[in-house]
Write a protein that holds these residues in place. Structure first.
Motif, PDB file in Angstrom:
ATOM      1  N   TYR A 127      75.498  40.308  19.550  1.00 25.50           N
ATOM      2  CA  TYR A 127      74.480  40.006  20.547  1.00 25.50           C
ATOM      3  C   TYR A 127      73.176  39.546  19.897  1.00 25.50           C
ATOM      4  CZ  TYR A 127      77.649  42.279  23.838  1.00 25.50           C
ATOM      5  OH  TYR A 127      78.731  42.631  24.589  1.00 25.50           O
ATOM      6  N   TYR A 128      72.787  40.190  18.788  1.00 24.90           N
ATOM      7  CA  TYR A 128      71.580  39.766  18.078  1.00 24.90           C
ATOM      8  C   TYR A 128      71.746  38.351  17.531  1.00 24.90           C
ATOM      9  CZ  TYR A 128      69.561  44.489  18.286  1.00 24.90           C
ATOM     10  OH  TYR A 128      69.025  45.670  18.708  1.00 24.90           O
ATOM     11  N   SER A 129      72.946  38.036  17.037  1.00 22.29           N
ATOM     12  CA  SER A 129      73.214  36.680  16.525  1.00 22.29           C
ATOM     13  C   SER A 129      73.080  35.644  17.628  1.00 22.29           C
ATOM     14  CB  SER A 129      74.613  36.600  15.924  1.00 22.29           C
ATOM     15  OG  SER A 129      74.715  37.391  14.786  1.00 22.29           O
ATOM     16  N   ILE A 130      73.616  35.959  18.790  1.00 20.99           N
ATOM     17  CA  ILE A 130      73.522  35.038  19.932  1.00 20.99           C
ATOM     18  C   ILE A 130      72.059  34.795  20.283  1.00 20.99           C
ATOM     19  CG2 ILE A 130      73.977  34.784  22.413  1.00 20.99           C
ATOM     20  CD1 ILE A 130      76.636  36.342  21.867  1.00 20.99           C
ATOM     21  N   LEU A 131      71.278  35.870  20.341  1.00 23.35           N
ATOM     22  CA  LEU A 131      69.853  35.726  20.663  1.00 23.35           C
ATOM     23  C   LEU A 131      69.119  34.937  19.583  1.00 23.35           C
ATOM     24  CD1 LEU A 131      68.970  39.245  22.092  1.00 23.35           C
ATOM     25  CD2 LEU A 131      69.281  37.113  23.360  1.00 23.35           C
ATOM     26  N   LYS A 132      69.451  35.194  18.324  1.00 22.40           N
ATOM     27  CA  LYS A 132      68.812  34.479  17.216  1.00 22.40           C
ATOM     28  C   LYS A 132      69.145  32.996  17.285  1.00 22.40           C
ATOM     29  CE  LYS A 132      68.271  34.648  12.173  1.00 22.40           C
ATOM     30  NZ  LYS A 132      68.054  33.243  12.032  1.00 22.40           N
ATOM     31  N   GLU A 133      70.401  32.646  17.548  1.00 23.91           N
ATOM     32  CA  GLU A 133      70.793  31.241  17.678  1.00 23.91           C
ATOM     33  C   GLU A 133      70.049  30.568  18.812  1.00 23.91           C
ATOM     34  OE1 GLU A 133      75.045  30.707  18.020  1.00 23.91           O
ATOM     35  OE2 GLU A 133      75.390  31.995  16.271  1.00 23.91           O
ATOM     36  N   GLU A 134      69.845  31.282  19.905  1.00 25.62           N
ATOM     37  CA  GLU A 134      69.124  30.731  21.042  1.00 25.62           C
ATOM     38  C   GLU A 134      67.687  30.409  20.646  1.00 25.62           C
ATOM     39  OE1 GLU A 134      67.545  32.510  25.189  1.00 25.62           O
ATOM     40  OE2 GLU A 134      69.709  32.709  24.866  1.00 25.62           O
ATOM     41  N   VAL A 135      67.058  31.291  19.899  1.00 24.84           N
ATOM     42  CA  VAL A 135      65.688  31.079  19.453  1.00 24.84           C
ATOM     43  C   VAL A 135      65.639  29.936  18.440  1.00 24.84           C
ATOM     44  CG1 VAL A 135      63.783  32.129  18.140  1.00 24.84           C
ATOM     45  CG2 VAL A 135      64.934  33.442  19.922  1.00 24.84           C
ATOM     46  N   ASP A 136      66.602  29.899  17.514  1.00 25.21           N
ATOM     47  CA  ASP A 136      66.636  28.863  16.482  1.00 25.21           C
ATOM     48  C   ASP A 136      66.880  27.466  17.076  1.00 25.21           C
ATOM     49  OD1 ASP A 136      66.146  30.742  14.556  1.00 25.21           O
ATOM     50  OD2 ASP A 136      68.231  30.880  13.870  1.00 25.21           O
ATOM     51  N   ASN A 137      67.616  27.385  18.179  1.00 24.27           N
ATOM     52  CA  ASN A 137      67.941  26.105  18.811  1.00 24.27           C
ATOM     53  C   ASN A 137      66.806  25.552  19.657  1.00 24.27           C
ATOM     54  OD1 ASN A 137      70.477  25.962  17.647  1.00 24.27           O
ATOM     55  ND2 ASN A 137      71.472  26.988  19.372  1.00 24.27           N
TER      56      ASN A 137
END
Length: 138
Positions: A127-137
């Motif tokens: 879940y943290y990875s998904i959120l991080k990818e969303e922020v990075d994108n």
């Protein structure tokens, strides 16, 4: 010697007054000291014993096994009374058997909990990875 009412003993031990009365009724707890019209009073040693019983119960030990452990009384008190160890051996062996069986059950539960903890950490990482990818994108 400090004496505690049943409500104070319940508070200190974490066992309800109702359960303390029940444990007394089934023989898990010895009859308490009484005064003032039959009111129960407990010592610090009694409360330590109650806490021990609570820990056994919280870790899943049955009341029957708990009763087997306590029914012959306190081994340490008997040793202080100079009772021969050979007389205590059957009771000690019975307690060892019960506690070993209980320890095995707790070890199995510990392993199961460790697996659940690991899986939960994995989910959190996802879940943290998904959120991080969303922020990075963005």
């Amino acid at each position: 010697m400090l004496l505690y009412s049943i409500s104070k003993a319940a508070e200190k031990s974490g066992i309800s007054s109702y359960t303390l009365r029940y444990y007394e009724k089934i023989g898990l707890l010895p009859p308490p000291k009484r005064k003032n019209g039959g009111r129960r009073f407990y010592t610090e040693t009694d409360i330590q014993f109650m806490t021990f019983l609570k820990s056994l119960k919280e870790t899943g030990m049955s009341l029957e096994d708990m009763n087997e452990i306590v029914k012959d009384g306190c081994i340490l008190e008997k040793i202080h009374l100079d009772i021969e160890t050979s007389e205590l051996t059957p009771s000690i062996n019975k307690r060892i058997g019960i506690l070993m069986k209980h320890l095995e059950k707790m070890e199995m539960k510990k392993k199961e909990l460790e697996e659940v903890i690991s899986a939960t950490r994995g989910k959190l990482d996802t879940y943290y990875s998904i959120l991080k990818e969303e922020v990075d994108n963005k």
